[in-house]
Design an enzyme around this catalytic site. Sequence first.
Site, mmCIF file in Angstrom:
data_model
loop_
_atom_site.group_PDB
_atom_site.id
_atom_site.type_symbol
_atom_site.label_atom_id
_atom_site.label_comp_id
_atom_site.label_asym_id
_atom_site.label_seq_id
_atom_site.Cartn_x
_atom_site.Cartn_y
_atom_site.Cartn_z
ATOM 1 N N GLY A 127 -14.495 -4.170 0.195
ATOM 2 C CA GLY A 127 -15.559 -5.053 0.704
ATOM 3 C C GLY A 127 -15.224 -5.537 2.105
ATOM 4 N N ARG A 143 13.941 1.124 -10.904
ATOM 5 C CA ARG A 143 13.683 2.489 -10.426
ATOM 6 C C ARG A 143 15.000 3.244 -10.310
ATOM 7 N NH1 ARG A 143 8.899 1.932 -5.971
ATOM 8 N NH2 ARG A 143 9.637 -0.204 -5.741
ATOM 9 N N HIS A 145 13.899 -3.004 -4.480
ATOM 10 C CA HIS A 145 14.331 -4.165 -5.252
ATOM 11 C C HIS A 145 15.494 -3.740 -6.155
ATOM 12 C CE1 HIS A 145 14.396 -7.579 -7.834
ATOM 13 N NE2 HIS A 145 13.413 -8.149 -7.179
ATOM 14 N N ARG A 200 -17.349 -4.682 5.534
ATOM 15 C CA ARG A 200 -17.869 -5.694 6.467
ATOM 16 C C ARG A 200 -17.347 -5.456 7.877
ATOM 17 N NH1 ARG A 200 -15.886 -10.341 8.548
ATOM 18 N NH2 ARG A 200 -14.162 -10.610 7.090
ATOM 19 N N TYR A 205 -0.965 1.093 -14.781
ATOM 20 C CA TYR A 205 -0.691 1.554 -13.417
ATOM 21 C C TYR A 205 -1.458 2.834 -13.121
ATOM 22 C CZ TYR A 205 2.222 2.845 -9.346
ATOM 23 O OH TYR A 205 2.672 3.195 -8.101
HETATM 24 P P1 NAD Z 1 6.906 -3.091 -4.179
HETATM 25 O O1 NAD Z 1 6.790 -3.664 -5.554
HETATM 26 O O2 NAD Z 1 8.180 -3.261 -3.442
HETATM 27 O O3 NAD Z 1 5.747 -3.654 -3.244
HETATM 28 C C1 NAD Z 1 4.499 -4.085 -3.714
HETATM 29 C C2 NAD Z 1 4.136 -5.364 -2.973
HETATM 30 O O4 NAD Z 1 2.828 -5.794 -3.400
HETATM 31 C C3 NAD Z 1 5.099 -6.517 -3.284
HETATM 32 O O5 NAD Z 1 5.465 -7.155 -2.090
HETATM 33 C C4 NAD Z 1 4.269 -7.429 -4.183
HETATM 34 O O6 NAD Z 1 4.680 -8.778 -4.115
HETATM 35 C C5 NAD Z 1 2.869 -7.195 -3.654
HETATM 36 N N1 NAD Z 1 1.804 -7.482 -4.607
HETATM 37 C C6 NAD Z 1 1.718 -7.108 -5.909
HETATM 38 N N2 NAD Z 1 0.573 -7.550 -6.444
HETATM 39 C C7 NAD Z 1 -0.095 -8.210 -5.456
HETATM 40 C C8 NAD Z 1 -1.340 -8.903 -5.391
HETATM 41 N N3 NAD Z 1 -2.139 -8.997 -6.458
HETATM 42 N N4 NAD Z 1 -1.694 -9.476 -4.223
HETATM 43 C C9 NAD Z 1 -0.894 -9.405 -3.133
HETATM 44 N N5 NAD Z 1 0.300 -8.766 -3.137
HETATM 45 C C10 NAD Z 1 0.681 -8.182 -4.285
HETATM 46 O O7 NAD Z 1 6.526 -1.545 -4.286
HETATM 47 P P2 NAD Z 1 6.550 -0.394 -3.204
HETATM 48 O O8 NAD Z 1 7.449 0.652 -3.688
HETATM 49 O O9 NAD Z 1 6.728 -0.949 -1.848
HETATM 50 O O10 NAD Z 1 5.063 0.174 -3.364
HETATM 51 C C11 NAD Z 1 4.040 -0.132 -2.428
HETATM 52 C C12 NAD Z 1 2.780 0.631 -2.804
HETATM 53 O O11 NAD Z 1 3.027 2.031 -2.767
HETATM 54 C C13 NAD Z 1 2.255 0.316 -4.201
HETATM 55 O O12 NAD Z 1 0.844 0.275 -4.166
HETATM 56 C C14 NAD Z 1 2.720 1.483 -5.023
HETATM 57 O O13 NAD Z 1 1.871 1.727 -6.122
HETATM 58 C C15 NAD Z 1 2.668 2.614 -4.006
HETATM 59 N N6 NAD Z 1 3.593 3.700 -4.365
HETATM 60 C C16 NAD Z 1 4.943 3.556 -4.184
HETATM 61 C C17 NAD Z 1 5.796 4.588 -4.559
HETATM 62 C C18 NAD Z 1 7.284 4.501 -4.363
HETATM 63 O O14 NAD Z 1 7.984 5.433 -4.743
HETATM 64 N N7 NAD Z 1 7.822 3.469 -3.768
HETATM 65 C C19 NAD Z 1 5.271 5.755 -5.131
HETATM 66 C C20 NAD Z 1 3.892 5.847 -5.317
HETATM 67 C C21 NAD Z 1 3.062 4.818 -4.918
HETATM 68 N N1 UDP Z 2 -14.965 -9.231 0.239
HETATM 69 C C1 UDP Z 2 -13.843 -9.778 0.771
HETATM 70 N N2 UDP Z 2 -13.773 -9.941 2.145
HETATM 71 C C2 UDP Z 2 -14.811 -9.586 2.967
HETATM 72 C C3 UDP Z 2 -15.953 -8.994 2.392
HETATM 73 C C4 UDP Z 2 -16.009 -8.831 1.015
HETATM 74 O O1 UDP Z 2 -12.886 -10.121 0.079
HETATM 75 O O2 UDP Z 2 -14.665 -9.770 4.174
HETATM 76 C C5 UDP Z 2 -15.042 -9.065 -1.209
HETATM 77 C C6 UDP Z 2 -16.285 -9.737 -1.774
HETATM 78 O O3 UDP Z 2 -15.939 -11.029 -2.203
HETATM 79 C C7 UDP Z 2 -16.705 -8.851 -2.905
HETATM 80 C C8 UDP Z 2 -15.944 -7.555 -2.708
HETATM 81 O O4 UDP Z 2 -15.202 -7.706 -1.504
HETATM 82 O O5 UDP Z 2 -16.298 -9.401 -4.142
HETATM 83 C C9 UDP Z 2 -16.830 -6.353 -2.572
HETATM 84 O O6 UDP Z 2 -17.675 -6.523 -1.457
HETATM 85 P P1 UDP Z 2 -19.038 -5.759 -1.356
HETATM 86 O O7 UDP Z 2 -19.672 -6.161 -0.064
HETATM 87 O O8 UDP Z 2 -18.841 -4.318 -1.590
HETATM 88 O O9 UDP Z 2 -19.831 -6.254 -2.611
HETATM 89 P P2 UDP Z 2 -20.756 -7.514 -2.895
HETATM 90 O O10 UDP Z 2 -20.294 -8.632 -2.004
HETATM 91 O O11 UDP Z 2 -22.118 -7.028 -2.558
HETATM 92 O O12 UDP Z 2 -20.514 -7.768 -4.331
HETATM 93 N N1 UDP Z 3 15.524 6.889 -14.980
HETATM 94 C C1 UDP Z 3 16.795 7.041 -15.504
HETATM 95 N N2 UDP Z 3 17.645 5.980 -15.455
HETATM 96 C C2 UDP Z 3 17.312 4.792 -14.882
HETATM 97 C C3 UDP Z 3 16.018 4.651 -14.338
HETATM 98 C C4 UDP Z 3 15.138 5.715 -14.417
HETATM 99 O O1 UDP Z 3 17.145 8.113 -16.015
HETATM 100 O O2 UDP Z 3 18.158 3.879 -14.874
HETATM 101 C C5 UDP Z 3 14.599 8.041 -15.015
HETATM 102 C C6 UDP Z 3 13.222 7.764 -15.583
HETATM 103 O O3 UDP Z 3 13.217 7.897 -16.997
HETATM 104 C C7 UDP Z 3 12.380 8.823 -14.902
HETATM 105 C C8 UDP Z 3 13.053 8.975 -13.524
HETATM 106 O O4 UDP Z 3 14.374 8.454 -13.679
HETATM 107 O O5 UDP Z 3 12.480 10.044 -15.578
HETATM 108 C C9 UDP Z 3 12.325 8.228 -12.415
HETATM 109 O O6 UDP Z 3 12.132 6.893 -12.839
HETATM 110 P P1 UDP Z 3 11.516 5.758 -11.918
HETATM 111 O O7 UDP Z 3 11.347 4.548 -12.782
HETATM 112 O O8 UDP Z 3 12.301 5.610 -10.676
HETATM 113 O O9 UDP Z 3 10.097 6.314 -11.446
HETATM 114 P P2 UDP Z 3 8.919 7.143 -12.124
HETATM 115 O O10 UDP Z 3 8.887 8.392 -11.342
HETATM 116 O O11 UDP Z 3 9.198 7.402 -13.574
HETATM 117 O O12 UDP Z 3 7.735 6.253 -11.932
#
Ligand code: NAD
Ligand code: UDP
Ligand code: UDP
Length: 330
Positions: free
Chosen positions: A105, A189, A184, A109, A148
């Site tokens: 959203g 992980r 972390h 905007r 997830y």
């Molecule tokens: P991370 O947990 O270190 O970072 C995630 C961040 O998002 C944290 O700082 C957390 O506090 C913040 N966060 C969580 N929920 C939130 C919310 N509702 N509002 C605001 N902030 C929020 O993980 P990361 O490894 O840095 O991953 C970052 C992104 O990349 C994630 O979206 C993850 O799904 C994606 N991703 C990471 C990997 C990887 O291997 N690291 C792989 C695939 C996808």
């Molecule tokens: N939204 C936001 N910041 C903005 C504009 C929108 O957080 O600057 C949010 C808004 O509150 C809404 C969502 O994004 O819940 C989706 O926005 P969109 O315009 O697609 O939908 P609508 O407002 O018509 O529900």
């Molecule tokens: N794993 C493991 N020992 C650990 C943590 C993870 O053997 O202490 C394995 C886990 O079962 C998976 C792989 O390592 O097969 C990668 O795990 P991770 O949680 O890092 O990420 P995923 O790819 O599963 O999201």
Amino acid sequence: MQRSHKRVLVTGGAGFLGSHLCEALLARGHEVLCVDNFFTGSRLNVTHLLSDPRFEVMRHDITFPLFVEVDEIYNLACPASPVHYQHDPVQTTKTSIHGAINMLGLAKRLKAPILQASTSEVYGDPEVHPQTEDYWGRVNPIGPRSCYDEGKRCAETLFFDYNRQHGVNIKVARIFNTYGPRMHPNDGRVVSNFVVQALRGEPITVYGSGKQTRSFCYVSDLIEGLIRLMESPADVTGPINLGNPREFTIRELAELAIRYTGSASEIVLRPLPQDDPRQRRPDIARARELLGWEPTVELEAGLKRTIAYFRNAMADADAGEPSRGLRAAT
Ligand code: NAD
Ligand code: UDP
Ligand code: UDP
């Protein structure tokens, strides 16, 4: 007014990947607004950036609307490790879906491009190997990983519907396992677990037989891929795999962690978590062709840098510096 730099929003900017992305964007001369609720991220990840006047941190949960003025949005907010995202699965789904709606959203905007940090988990436990972007995946919709996996899949749906319905300029990156400094230490992980266990001289916990595979991308390579994707032409929407195509078994990774730390730790086998994917490796032909991108850091070099980070962080913690639960074993 024409500006040479951009104002960039990074949600999840205080997390592992987010903090490196904020750093890289600042280094390119942009202004960065880091939005984070600090669920898994930490101020400690971005403290070193606070002295830069172009950097700002805002505590905010993206499941609530956000009204700010920016030129580009990177949506990374979401816990990424199985231990963290399963801690409060309903909140994980809300973050992926309500968070995506709010950020889309906002992008709509502002007419701003928005990049989604999607994941290789959208492929689930895949039958296609390596995984290509046109593979639809094999995901359990009701298991412990579903909050997830399905959250991220639905977020992709929302991105493509906002693109088709509202013309939002979207960029969807499917990120494969990424590792490096500022992971972390307690998020479960595999790379952080093995490195910390090896440095403490504790047993290395291999889940299952250790024959399952993953492909590990060093964080600097991944960040370069995300920025190239954001800077690509508007018709490059993705989804696009970003990851390192070299595949290792988890047992191999355990042996490397022991070797590169010089640890005396032993490998112990623990039960395999439910729905743990058996194999994972990205096909990155699309990223090579469309972004001219491929990883450059080998696992040996990346692991050694990660080990150095955790070793220093443990020493700081032992010396009483602010830490993230990193004390060495006593
Ligand atoms: P991370 O947990 O270190 O970072 C995630 C961040 O998002 C944290 O700082 C957390 O506090 C913040 N966060 C969580 N929920 C939130 C919310 N509702 N509002 C605001 N902030 C929020 O993980 P990361 O490894 O840095 O991953 C970052 C992104 O990349 C994630 O979206 C993850 O799904 C994606 N991703 C990471 C990997 C990887 O291997 N690291 C792989 C695939 C996808
Ligand atoms: N939204 C936001 N910041 C903005 C504009 C929108 O957080 O600057 C949010 C808004 O509150 C809404 C969502 O994004 O819940 C989706 O926005 P969109 O315009 O697609 O939908 P609508 O407002 O018509 O529900
Ligand atoms: N794993 C493991 N020992 C650990 C943590 C993870 O053997 O202490 C394995 C886990 O079962 C998976 C792989 O390592 O097969 C990668 O795990 P991770 O949680 O890092 O990420 P995923 O790819 O599963 O999201």
